[in-house]
Enzyme design. Structure first.
Site, PDB file in Angstrom:
ATOM      1  N   LYS A  90       7.402  -9.380  -7.179  1.00  0.00           N
ATOM      2  CA  LYS A  90       7.838  -7.998  -7.418  1.00  0.00           C
ATOM      3  C   LYS A  90       9.278  -7.949  -7.967  1.00  0.00           C
ATOM      4  O   LYS A  90       9.570  -7.232  -8.923  1.00  0.00           O
ATOM      5  CB  LYS A  90       7.736  -7.212  -6.102  1.00  0.00           C
ATOM      6  N   LYS A 102      10.141 -12.402   3.660  1.00  0.00           N
ATOM      7  CA  LYS A 102       9.585 -11.412   4.575  1.00  0.00           C
ATOM      8  C   LYS A 102       9.839 -11.915   5.984  1.00  0.00           C
ATOM      9  O   LYS A 102       9.921 -13.122   6.219  1.00  0.00           O
ATOM     10  CB  LYS A 102       8.070 -11.266   4.352  1.00  0.00           C
ATOM     11  N   ASN A 217       4.851   9.108   3.148  1.00  0.00           N
ATOM     12  CA  ASN A 217       6.135   9.064   2.424  1.00  0.00           C
ATOM     13  C   ASN A 217       5.919   9.006   0.927  1.00  0.00           C
ATOM     14  O   ASN A 217       6.485   9.794   0.170  1.00  0.00           O
ATOM     15  CB  ASN A 217       6.910   7.798   2.801  1.00  0.00           C
TER      16      ASN A 217
HETATM   17  P1  NAD Z   1       2.647   6.350   5.242  1.00  0.00           P
HETATM   18  O1  NAD Z   1       2.228   5.697   6.493  1.00  0.00           O
HETATM   19  O2  NAD Z   1       3.826   7.262   5.224  1.00  0.00           O
HETATM   20  O3  NAD Z   1       1.417   7.212   4.644  1.00  0.00           O
HETATM   21  C1  NAD Z   1       0.114   6.741   4.531  1.00  0.00           C
HETATM   22  C2  NAD Z   1      -0.769   7.912   4.136  1.00  0.00           C
HETATM   23  O4  NAD Z   1      -2.107   7.434   3.931  1.00  0.00           O
HETATM   24  C3  NAD Z   1      -0.890   9.022   5.182  1.00  0.00           C
HETATM   25  O5  NAD Z   1      -0.873  10.258   4.516  1.00  0.00           O
HETATM   26  C4  NAD Z   1      -2.290   8.812   5.758  1.00  0.00           C
HETATM   27  O6  NAD Z   1      -2.844  10.026   6.221  1.00  0.00           O
HETATM   28  C5  NAD Z   1      -2.991   8.340   4.523  1.00  0.00           C
HETATM   29  N1  NAD Z   1      -4.255   7.691   4.792  1.00  0.00           N
HETATM   30  C6  NAD Z   1      -4.570   6.797   5.739  1.00  0.00           C
HETATM   31  N2  NAD Z   1      -5.877   6.494   5.645  1.00  0.00           N
HETATM   32  C7  NAD Z   1      -6.358   7.200   4.607  1.00  0.00           C
HETATM   33  C8  NAD Z   1      -7.632   7.315   4.020  1.00  0.00           C
HETATM   34  N3  NAD Z   1      -8.672   6.626   4.477  1.00  0.00           N
HETATM   35  N4  NAD Z   1      -7.765   8.157   2.979  1.00  0.00           N
HETATM   36  C9  NAD Z   1      -6.722   8.862   2.503  1.00  0.00           C
HETATM   37  N5  NAD Z   1      -5.497   8.785   3.019  1.00  0.00           N
HETATM   38  C10 NAD Z   1      -5.330   7.958   4.058  1.00  0.00           C
HETATM   39  O7  NAD Z   1       2.808   5.181   4.184  1.00  0.00           O
HETATM   40  P2  NAD Z   1       3.652   5.193   2.836  1.00  0.00           P
HETATM   41  O8  NAD Z   1       5.025   4.701   3.112  1.00  0.00           O
HETATM   42  O9  NAD Z   1       3.453   6.478   2.135  1.00  0.00           O
HETATM   43  O10 NAD Z   1       2.925   4.029   2.039  1.00  0.00           O
HETATM   44  C11 NAD Z   1       1.661   4.229   1.411  1.00  0.00           C
HETATM   45  C12 NAD Z   1       1.284   2.980   0.615  1.00  0.00           C
HETATM   46  O11 NAD Z   1       2.316   2.689  -0.310  1.00  0.00           O
HETATM   47  C13 NAD Z   1       1.092   1.718   1.443  1.00  0.00           C
HETATM   48  O12 NAD Z   1       0.087   0.939   0.832  1.00  0.00           O
HETATM   49  C14 NAD Z   1       2.414   1.014   1.304  1.00  0.00           C
HETATM   50  O13 NAD Z   1       2.271  -0.389   1.476  1.00  0.00           O
HETATM   51  C15 NAD Z   1       2.744   1.351  -0.124  1.00  0.00           C
HETATM   52  N6  NAD Z   1       4.187   1.227  -0.363  1.00  0.00           N
HETATM   53  C16 NAD Z   1       5.059   2.092   0.197  1.00  0.00           C
HETATM   54  C17 NAD Z   1       6.413   1.920  -0.015  1.00  0.00           C
HETATM   55  C18 NAD Z   1       7.430   2.880   0.557  1.00  0.00           C
HETATM   56  O14 NAD Z   1       8.621   2.678   0.287  1.00  0.00           O
HETATM   57  N7  NAD Z   1       7.031   3.912   1.286  1.00  0.00           N
HETATM   58  C19 NAD Z   1       6.871   0.844  -0.803  1.00  0.00           C
HETATM   59  C20 NAD Z   1       5.944  -0.030  -1.378  1.00  0.00           C
HETATM   60  C21 NAD Z   1       4.588   0.171  -1.143  1.00  0.00           C
END
Ligand code: NAD
Length: 410
Positions: A90, A102, A217
């Site tokens: 990345k 990590k 988020n």
């Molecule tokens: P989060 O925990 O804040 O949100 C996850 C969301 O997914 C929630 O709204 C939850 O209700 C929803 N969800 C769970 N199961 C679901 C389903 N079956 N169908 C639909 N929605 C579902 O997590 P986040 O920080 O928003 O991260 C989301 C994704 O983005 C993850 O894969 C994470 O690895 C990736 N990501 C996030 C970041 C970051 O900075 N937040 C960075 C890199 C990657």
């Protein structure tokens, strides 16, 4: 872990594109260092408990190791190693001068008090201090760790080393040297990449419809940005349900209700003033929209639902949301997939800005962060898209090949 199998597959494909030998691939997939230590903590009741901790470092040829530390019961050497390798790729995709790392502690944070979690954070630094530092290895928050834990780790590092070293960790609170905009950086970066892709395709976001899986988020921020940019967000989902309105969803109103504790299957969303049609959560994948944004979990687009995808662009904000079989099927249909290693690299990019800010003693403004993030993501997209065009390959193959080449050449 399925995600690491996909990751390795992508590395092998990229290596084949570059003509690398098996020996080179093996070398690139071998961590520099796997650090392990049992952390013994005095619990609030006076008893002692021990938790296994890990830090894996992957290729510092391009700069200090960089990657989050998670507190999770499932954290183990395999998972942490896989995630460290992905961080190396990345960072190289967006061309920031970091290697991959990590960390993890096998602990269920919900069962510990804040005091006990702070003790784990301090013990973690004590165990690995000689391998951490602004020029060595720079941790960040990950699953179930946050800016508070980063602050505790920084204080412990500075206490042990007798130095002032805010650049040894990122994701800190603003008062401890954190950077403005880190919390929205992942989606801000993803939308910058989308913006560059649409410019390439001569398409205008204000004429396009979007569906977004996940309102956490990342998903909530992406939905807000896109509706602010004039896109029509026609579908949104959370773990409980999906909403659809071909006329466009009022994203802010929906998110306000979500913040107030409502899930998207709540009947309120079907009544005035919302009037959405409601569906099961998984149906979001097949809903009509020009752009589909998985921002929830891995393996959401699979062989069993890939045929239902109607979007011409899939922007992978989540890590690994498409299985390899589904990936191939979409590529055959010429659906453009913006791969996770590019689409969600905005977070680590702004962590890099935090590290720069701390080393120079400056405080970056919100505008400077936004401008530099956009520039970095646009440049990264350009590099990946040009490589893909040149080699007649997908953006995913191009991103991995470009990153692997950068690591190998460093
Ligand atoms: P989060 O925990 O804040 O949100 C996850 C969301 O997914 C929630 O709204 C939850 O209700 C929803 N969800 C769970 N199961 C679901 C389903 N079956 N169908 C639909 N929605 C579902 O997590 P986040 O920080 O928003 O991260 C989301 C994704 O983005 C993850 O894969 C994470 O690895 C990736 N990501 C996030 C970041 C970051 O900075 N937040 C960075 C890199 C990657």
């Amino acid at each position: 872990m399925a995600a690491f199998d996909y990751f390795k597959m992508n590395v092998h494909r990229a290596a084949a594109l570059l003509g690398y030998s098996q020996e080179t691939v093996d070398r690139l997939l071998t961590p520099d260092r796997v650090l392990k230590a049992p952390l013994s903590i005095t619990m609030d009741d006076g008893s002692t408990q021990t938790f296994q901790a890990y830090r894996v470092q992957f290729s510092n040829a391009r700069g200090p190791y960089k990657g989050g530390i998670r507190f999770h019961p499932d954290a183990d050497e395999d998972e942490v190693s896989a995630l460290a390798a992905m961080m190396a790729i990345k960072c190289a995709v967006v061309d920031i001068p970091f290697g991959g790392a990590k960390g993890g502690v096998a602990v269920d944070p919900k069962k510990l008090s804040l005091n006990e979690l702070d003790a784990i954070a301090r013990a973690y630094v004590q165990a690995f201090v000689e391998h951490l530092g602004p020029e060595l290895d720079v941790p960040a928050p990950d699953v179930y760790t946050n800016s508070h834990i980063m602050g505790v780790m920084l204080e412990e590092y500075e206490r042990i080393t007798g130095t002032k070293a805010p650049a040894m960790i990122t994701g800190k609170s603003l008062d401890m040297g954190g950077i403005v905009g880190r919390d929205t950086a992942t989606s801000d970066g993803a939308i910058a990449v989308l913006d560059a892709l649409l410019a390439d395709q001569h398409r205008d976001i204000t004429n396009l419809t979007v569906s977004i899986q996940g309102t956490g988020n990342a998903g909530a921020r992406a939905a807000t940005l896109l509706s602010d940019l004039g896109a029509k967000v026609v579908a949104m989902s959370d773990s409980k349900g999906a909403l659809r309105n071909p006329e466009g969803i009022d994203v802010q109103k929906v998110l306000e209700k979500k913040d107030a504790g409502k899930s998207l299957n709540d009947t309120e969303f079907a009544d005035e003033p919302f009037s959405h049609a409601q569906y099961d959560a998984e149906e979001i994948i097949g809903m009509s929209a020009d752009i589909l944004i998985p921002a929830a979990l891995e393996e959401q687009i699979r062989l069993d639902n890939v045929e239902s995808v109607k979007a011409s662009i899939v922007l992978e904000i989540a890590n690994g949301p498409i299985t390899p079989e589904a990936d191939e099927s979409l590529a055959e249909r010429r659906v453009v997939i913006v791969p996770d290693v590019l689409a969600n690299a905005g977070g680590v990019t702004v962590s890099y800005f935090e590290w720069l800010q701390n080393r120079s003693g400056e405080t970056w403004t919100k505008e400077r962060v936004a401008e530099r993030l956009e520039e970095t993501m646009h440049d990264a997209y350009r590099d990946v898209a040009d490589f893909a065009l040149d080699r007649n390959c997908t953006l995913r193959e191009a991103a991995y090949a470009l990153a692997l080449g950068r690591i190998n050449d460093a």
